[in-house]
Structure formats: structure tokens, C-alpha cells
Design a protein around this motif. Sequence first.
Motif, PDB file in Angstrom:
ATOM      1  N   HIS A  72     -13.441 -41.889  33.607  1.00  0.00           N
ATOM      2  CA  HIS A  72     -13.774 -42.319  34.969  1.00  0.00           C
ATOM      3  C   HIS A  72     -12.601 -43.005  35.658  1.00  0.00           C
ATOM      4  N   CYS A  73     -12.052 -44.038  35.021  1.00  0.00           N
ATOM      5  CA  CYS A  73     -10.994 -44.826  35.669  1.00  0.00           C
ATOM      6  C   CYS A  73      -9.604 -44.531  35.110  1.00  0.00           C
ATOM      7  N   GLN A  74      -9.527 -43.694  34.042  1.00  0.00           N
ATOM      8  CA  GLN A  74      -8.265 -43.298  33.402  1.00  0.00           C
ATOM      9  C   GLN A  74      -7.558 -44.464  32.703  1.00  0.00           C
ATOM     10  N   ARG A  75      -8.250 -45.584  32.547  1.00  0.00           N
ATOM     11  CA  ARG A  75      -7.687 -46.717  31.806  1.00  0.00           C
ATOM     12  C   ARG A  75      -7.506 -46.325  30.340  1.00  0.00           C
ATOM     13  N   LYS A  76      -6.378 -46.724  29.751  1.00  0.00           N
ATOM     14  CA  LYS A  76      -6.178 -46.494  28.327  1.00  0.00           C
ATOM     15  C   LYS A  76      -7.069 -47.451  27.553  1.00  0.00           C
ATOM     16  N   THR A  77      -7.750 -46.944  26.539  1.00  0.00           N
ATOM     17  CA  THR A  77      -8.710 -47.754  25.811  1.00  0.00           C
ATOM     18  C   THR A  77      -8.591 -47.487  24.316  1.00  0.00           C
ATOM     19  N   LYS A  78      -8.950 -48.469  23.526  1.00  0.00           N
ATOM     20  CA  LYS A  78      -8.883 -48.298  22.083  1.00  0.00           C
ATOM     21  C   LYS A  78     -10.101 -47.548  21.541  1.00  0.00           C
ATOM     22  N   LYS A  79     -11.208 -47.612  22.307  1.00  0.00           N
ATOM     23  CA  LYS A  79     -12.439 -46.981  21.856  1.00  0.00           C
ATOM     24  C   LYS A  79     -13.158 -46.361  23.043  1.00  0.00           C
ATOM     25  N   SER A  80     -13.745 -45.201  22.808  1.00  0.00           N
ATOM     26  CA  SER A  80     -14.486 -44.500  23.848  1.00  0.00           C
ATOM     27  C   SER A  80     -15.980 -44.754  23.667  1.00  0.00           C
ATOM     28  N   PHE A  81     -16.675 -44.976  24.793  1.00  0.00           N
ATOM     29  CA  PHE A  81     -18.112 -45.205  24.768  1.00  0.00           C
ATOM     30  C   PHE A  81     -18.815 -44.137  25.608  1.00  0.00           C
ATOM     31  N   ASN A  82     -20.041 -43.801  25.214  1.00  0.00           N
ATOM     32  CA  ASN A  82     -20.860 -42.862  25.992  1.00  0.00           C
ATOM     33  C   ASN A  82     -20.118 -41.562  26.310  1.00  0.00           C
ATOM     34  N   GLN A  83     -19.376 -41.052  25.338  1.00  0.00           N
ATOM     35  CA  GLN A  83     -18.668 -39.777  25.477  1.00  0.00           C
ATOM     36  C   GLN A  83     -17.631 -39.805  26.603  1.00  0.00           C
ATOM     37  N   GLY A  84     -16.780 -40.859  26.581  1.00  0.00           N
ATOM     38  CA  GLY A  84     -15.631 -40.800  27.465  1.00  0.00           C
ATOM     39  C   GLY A  84     -15.337 -41.999  28.336  1.00  0.00           C
ATOM     40  N   TYR A  85     -16.117 -43.070  28.234  1.00  0.00           N
ATOM     41  CA  TYR A  85     -15.913 -44.215  29.116  1.00  0.00           C
ATOM     42  C   TYR A  85     -15.316 -45.401  28.367  1.00  0.00           C
ATOM     43  N   CYS A  86     -14.531 -46.213  29.098  1.00  0.00           N
ATOM     44  CA  CYS A  86     -14.068 -47.480  28.542  1.00  0.00           C
ATOM     45  C   CYS A  86     -15.209 -48.497  28.655  1.00  0.00           C
ATOM     46  N   TYR A  87     -15.062 -49.623  27.972  1.00  0.00           N
ATOM     47  CA  TYR A  87     -16.140 -50.607  27.960  1.00  0.00           C
ATOM     48  C   TYR A  87     -16.443 -51.183  29.347  1.00  0.00           C
ATOM     49  N   PRO A  88     -15.431 -51.559  30.157  1.00  0.00           N
ATOM     50  CA  PRO A  88     -15.742 -52.065  31.504  1.00  0.00           C
ATOM     51  C   PRO A  88     -16.558 -51.084  32.337  1.00  0.00           C
ATOM     52  N   CYS A  89     -16.281 -49.780  32.215  1.00  0.00           N
ATOM     53  CA  CYS A  89     -17.047 -48.787  32.971  1.00  0.00           C
ATOM     54  C   CYS A  89     -18.467 -48.653  32.426  1.00  0.00           C
ATOM     55  N   VAL A  90     -18.611 -48.736  31.111  1.00  0.00           N
ATOM     56  CA  VAL A  90     -19.939 -48.619  30.505  1.00  0.00           C
ATOM     57  C   VAL A  90     -20.875 -49.710  31.005  1.00  0.00           C
ATOM     58  N   ILE A  91     -20.353 -50.915  31.192  1.00  0.00           N
ATOM     59  CA  ILE A  91     -21.217 -52.021  31.596  1.00  0.00           C
ATOM     60  C   ILE A  91     -21.321 -52.192  33.109  1.00  0.00           C
ATOM     61  N   SER A  92     -20.594 -51.361  33.879  1.00  0.00           N
ATOM     62  CA  SER A  92     -20.623 -51.530  35.332  1.00  0.00           C
ATOM     63  C   SER A  92     -21.103 -50.298  36.095  1.00  0.00           C
ATOM     64  N   LEU A  93     -20.950 -49.105  35.537  1.00  0.00           N
ATOM     65  CA  LEU A  93     -21.309 -47.887  36.264  1.00  0.00           C
ATOM     66  C   LEU A  93     -22.792 -47.570  36.142  1.00  0.00           C
ATOM     67  N   ALA A  94     -23.402 -47.128  37.237  1.00  0.00           N
ATOM     68  CA  ALA A  94     -24.802 -46.714  37.206  1.00  0.00           C
ATOM     69  C   ALA A  94     -25.000 -45.514  36.292  1.00  0.00           C
ATOM     70  N   GLN A  95     -24.007 -44.636  36.253  1.00  0.00           N
ATOM     71  CA  GLN A  95     -24.131 -43.431  35.425  1.00  0.00           C
ATOM     72  C   GLN A  95     -24.082 -43.721  33.931  1.00  0.00           C
ATOM     73  N   CYS A  96     -23.792 -44.976  33.567  1.00  0.00           N
ATOM     74  CA  CYS A  96     -23.780 -45.374  32.160  1.00  0.00           C
ATOM     75  C   CYS A  96     -24.934 -46.326  31.829  1.00  0.00           C
ATOM     76  N   ASP A  97     -25.819 -46.565  32.784  1.00  0.00           N
ATOM     77  CA  ASP A  97     -26.925 -47.498  32.568  1.00  0.00           C
ATOM     78  C   ASP A  97     -27.973 -46.884  31.644  1.00  0.00           C
ATOM     79  N   THR A  98     -28.817 -47.728  31.088  1.00  0.00           N
ATOM     80  CA  THR A  98     -29.864 -47.284  30.156  1.00  0.00           C
ATOM     81  C   THR A  98     -30.795 -46.259  30.789  1.00  0.00           C
TER      82      THR A  98
END
Length: 269
Positions: free
Chosen positions: A44-70
Motif C-alpha cells: 500500500h505505502c511501499q514502506r520497507k518492512t521487516k514483516k508482512s501482514f495480511n498478505q502484503g501490508y506493513c504494521y502501520p497500514c494494518v492498524i490504520s486502513l479500512a481494508q485491513c480492518d476485522t
Amino acid sequence: MRVSTDAAHVAQYELPVGDDSVSMNPLIGKSVSIVHTGNIYCTHCQRKTKKSFNQGYCYPCVISLAQCDTCIIKPEKCHFHEGTCREPEWGEENCFSDHFVYLANTGNLKVGITRHVTDGISSRWIDQGASQATVMLRVPDRLTSGKVEQLCTQYIGDKTNWRTMLKGQPEQQDLIALKHQMLEKLADDLAQITGDKGIQAVTTVDDVSHVIGYPVEDYPVKIKSINLDKTPQFSGTLTGIKGQYWMLDGDRVINIRKYAGYEVEFSAD
């Protein structure tokens, strides 16, 4: 992988690698190789990350994007109406359009929801490795689709058993008959939804059952899953693709979508 179907409803796959897109179907039966460089970037944001969440997102995006919400995984938990959507504009664009509740045969019968049905086929069915699928109902928003899906899970599951899906072509099922059986079981519950939200809240869809083929030469006998974090380099003969899985000689399989955002070097002979 990006997916589509040809005129015969056989799944067609393209692998995005950098700015290029590799057509995978012609590579069935040929040798392929992947080397993970160790770099991972958020899709989503192209930030370099040590771990991928939800098949491609960094942690800040996982906890902030609607498309990553429960509620994306469990749409019956949509909370837009409570004023707590992470991104209201995104929610309005993606959650308040027609959704389709479907039945699919992925080796076991399952219920699911999708927003897009192009030429009768949903890319979601291909992602799940469905050999058959039929749309059961059309509803006006994601929350309603989640409620209907949850009602269906009283009788059938909503998950794909990926190991079962990869073990071969499943026995054909009469999805139209099963659809009408399900509608009969849900009649009272659906009537309550239309009573609450209006007569157009739930509409039936024409009886059309779709059969989807996949480019597979050989199915694995004893599945051995490749983990790119533990095995950053692999090669072998590509024997098939189904769902988002590559099948390789030696009964090896890898879920390619799981590694979205991983920087890799790809080659094929």
C-alpha cells in the motif's frame, strides 16, 4: 497473482514482478526459480518492512486502513453505521455497492461473498480454487452480505480447505439444487431482512452454475508447503496453478499471494 479466465473459463494467471507482468500459464511444465532478496515492501505505502501482514501490508497500514480492518474478513461486523469506520470515504466507495452471496465447490461446499462478477465469473472464485460456483443472492451493501453469509454458515462452511482444494478435481455438485435448498432454509430469515431494510435488500439471481478449469498437469500426492521466509530460494518444474498456489515437482506447493510485497528475482526456462 492477477487472475482472469479465457473463453473456455480456464483460469489465466499473471505474476507481477516489479513493473513487469509474467504470463504464468505458458510456463506449466517448465522450470521456474524464485530467489527472495530479503527485502519486503508494503503493497500500500511501499514502506520497507521487516514483516508482512495480511498478505502484503506493513504494521502501520494494518492498524490504520479500512481494508485491513476485522470487518473485511467478517463483514457482519461492519461498524460504518456506528461512525467508527477507519476511512469513511473508502467505506462509502467499497462497502455500499452491490455484493453477491455465492455457493462454490472448492473440494467442499462453501458460501462466500464478492463484489465483482465479470462475465458471470468472480476473480474471488479463482483465488479460492473453486471448480464450480453460482451466485445465490444480490444485496446492496457489505454488512447485509455478511449477515446473509452468517445465516448460511448454520448449514455449510465459509472457509476453503486449501489442502483439499489442491488434491485434485472435486466431484461435481448440483449447485443450483443446493442453492434452492439453501434459499428455502433461509426464507424466514431473509424475509426479516427485507422487512427491516426494504424489499430490494435481498434479490435472487438467475440460476447459472459456472465451471472453472485450472492449468494443472499433476496434482500433489503428499503436500509439502514452501515457506519463503524459511526457504528464500527454490526452483523446480511448475506442474500446475490453482487458487493462488503454485504446484511444483516433488509435491511442493507455495501460496504466492501470501508473499505479496516480497522482493524476488524470478526466472523461467
